[in-house]
Design a protein around this motif. Sequence first.
Motif, PDB file in Angstrom:
ATOM      1  N   ARG A 193       0.813  -1.207   0.000  1.00 39.20           N
ATOM      2  CA  ARG A 193       0.000   0.000   0.000  1.00 39.20           C
ATOM      3  C   ARG A 193       0.851   1.264   0.000  1.00 39.20           C
ATOM      4  O   ARG A 193       2.003   1.259   0.394  1.00 39.20           O
ATOM      5  N   TYR A 194       0.231   2.357  -0.439  1.00 38.20           N
ATOM      6  CA  TYR A 194       0.898   3.659  -0.520  1.00 38.20           C
ATOM      7  C   TYR A 194       1.479   4.026   0.837  1.00 38.20           C
ATOM      8  O   TYR A 194       0.868   3.811   1.867  1.00 38.20           O
ATOM      9  N   GLY A 195       2.677   4.575   0.845  1.00 40.11           N
ATOM     10  CA  GLY A 195       3.306   4.959   2.095  1.00 40.11           C
ATOM     11  C   GLY A 195       4.467   5.897   1.878  1.00 40.11           C
ATOM     12  O   GLY A 195       4.596   6.524   0.827  1.00 40.11           O
ATOM     13  N   ILE A 242      12.281  -5.063   3.237  1.00 36.63           N
ATOM     14  CA  ILE A 242      11.847  -3.684   2.996  1.00 36.63           C
ATOM     15  C   ILE A 242      10.813  -3.320   4.048  1.00 36.63           C
ATOM     16  O   ILE A 242       9.921  -4.128   4.343  1.00 36.63           O
ATOM     17  N   ALA A 243      10.921  -2.128   4.616  1.00 36.30           N
ATOM     18  CA  ALA A 243       9.921  -1.626   5.561  1.00 36.30           C
ATOM     19  C   ALA A 243       9.545  -0.207   5.157  1.00 36.30           C
ATOM     20  O   ALA A 243      10.353   0.507   4.560  1.00 36.30           O
ATOM     21  N   TRP A 244       8.324   0.195   5.471  1.00 34.71           N
ATOM     22  CA  TRP A 244       7.857   1.547   5.176  1.00 34.71           C
ATOM     23  C   TRP A 244       6.679   1.866   6.081  1.00 34.71           C
ATOM     24  O   TRP A 244       6.156   1.000   6.769  1.00 34.71           O
ATOM     25  N   THR A 245       6.268   3.113   6.072  1.00 37.49           N
ATOM     26  CA  THR A 245       5.131   3.561   6.856  1.00 37.49           C
ATOM     27  C   THR A 245       3.948   3.805   5.926  1.00 37.49           C
ATOM     28  O   THR A 245       4.120   4.348   4.834  1.00 37.49           O
ATOM     29  N   ALA A 264      -3.080   3.319   8.396  1.00 39.27           N
ATOM     30  CA  ALA A 264      -3.988   2.221   8.738  1.00 39.27           C
ATOM     31  C   ALA A 264      -4.979   2.789   9.742  1.00 39.27           C
ATOM     32  O   ALA A 264      -4.586   3.172  10.838  1.00 39.27           O
ATOM     33  N   ASP A 265      -6.216   2.861   9.362  1.00 38.52           N
ATOM     34  CA  ASP A 265      -7.253   3.468  10.204  1.00 38.52           C
ATOM     35  C   ASP A 265      -6.887   4.921  10.509  1.00 38.52           C
ATOM     36  O   ASP A 265      -6.744   5.703   9.600  1.00 38.52           O
ATOM     37  N   ILE A 266      -6.685   5.271  11.793  1.00 36.97           N
ATOM     38  CA  ILE A 266      -6.417   6.672  12.131  1.00 36.97           C
ATOM     39  C   ILE A 266      -4.946   6.944  12.414  1.00 36.97           C
ATOM     40  O   ILE A 266      -4.564   8.084  12.663  1.00 36.97           O
ATOM     41  N   ASN A 267      -4.110   5.922  12.409  1.00 38.77           N
ATOM     42  CA  ASN A 267      -2.691   6.094  12.693  1.00 38.77           C
ATOM     43  C   ASN A 267      -1.840   5.406  11.633  1.00 38.77           C
ATOM     44  O   ASN A 267      -2.264   4.424  11.025  1.00 38.77           O
ATOM     45  N   PRO A 268      -0.624   5.884  11.434  1.00 37.14           N
ATOM     46  CA  PRO A 268       0.284   5.188  10.529  1.00 37.14           C
ATOM     47  C   PRO A 268       0.772   3.891  11.177  1.00 37.14           C
ATOM     48  O   PRO A 268       0.761   3.757  12.402  1.00 37.14           O
ATOM     49  N   GLN A 269       1.191   2.950  10.336  1.00 34.11           N
ATOM     50  CA  GLN A 269       1.751   1.683  10.797  1.00 34.11           C
ATOM     51  C   GLN A 269       2.974   1.349   9.966  1.00 34.11           C
ATOM     52  O   GLN A 269       3.059   1.717   8.798  1.00 34.11           O
ATOM     53  N   ILE A 270       3.901   0.612  10.548  1.00 36.29           N
ATOM     54  CA  ILE A 270       5.044   0.086   9.820  1.00 36.29           C
ATOM     55  C   ILE A 270       4.601  -1.189   9.107  1.00 36.29           C
ATOM     56  O   ILE A 270       3.949  -2.048   9.700  1.00 36.29           O
ATOM     57  N   SER A 311       2.576   3.322  14.397  1.00 39.72           N
ATOM     58  CA  SER A 311       4.036   3.280  14.394  1.00 39.72           C
ATOM     59  C   SER A 311       4.557   4.045  13.184  1.00 39.72           C
ATOM     60  O   SER A 311       3.873   4.199  12.178  1.00 39.72           O
ATOM     61  N   ASP A 312       5.792   4.532  13.300  1.00 36.48           N
ATOM     62  CA  ASP A 312       6.388   5.333  12.238  1.00 36.48           C
ATOM     63  C   ASP A 312       7.911   5.290  12.399  1.00 36.48           C
ATOM     64  O   ASP A 312       8.425   4.765  13.376  1.00 36.48           O
ATOM     65  N   PHE A 313       8.629   5.853  11.444  1.00 36.13           N
ATOM     66  CA  PHE A 313      10.081   6.028  11.507  1.00 36.13           C
ATOM     67  C   PHE A 313      10.829   4.698  11.609  1.00 36.13           C
ATOM     68  O   PHE A 313      11.586   4.465  12.551  1.00 36.13           O
TER      69      PHE A 313
END
Length: 173
Positions: free
Chosen positions: A92-94, A110-113, A116-122, A150-152
Amino acid sequence: ESTEVPAGSCASDCTLDDIYYSIWNTDGQQIKPPTRLTADTLGTGEGYSSPAIQPLTGGRWLLIYSHLPGGMAFSVVDSVGNLIRPRSFIGRYGWSPVAVQLPESGRIVIAWTAWADINPQIYYLVLDGDTYANVSAPGVPTQPAATTGSDFASLTTDSMGHAILTWMDFSSS
């Protein structure tokens, strides 16, 4: 991002967001001039962003980036900048993609943010280092103690050849 004077029917969203790359040697001499990797379409709301690069074995380079509306994608170039794997969508877009190649298996993590719902997720996935086929589907790390997103993300390997993924709890609410 660049803005161009429309040559036709483009009346709004007339920006182009593309990913470019260039290769230089250690003496500062250009091996590959700036080369457009992606091809945004004027006036469509399409765009490319958040590029990241990771060296791979065999003199290859993994270029990871986000495509709107398609999602996260990657391409692979050789040591002189020739495209050897065109755009492949992976999730998905991130934003903020990171990658590492595992030394023992050659697999690529590979990991990205992404939202998902109301918060970002890794999100993360594993690719075969030779065929670039998915070894795992995109997943989300389980965080039993966290009630936020989660992020970063950050990735590295340890002396055993394992991937180590770190991130931070993050709430946008």
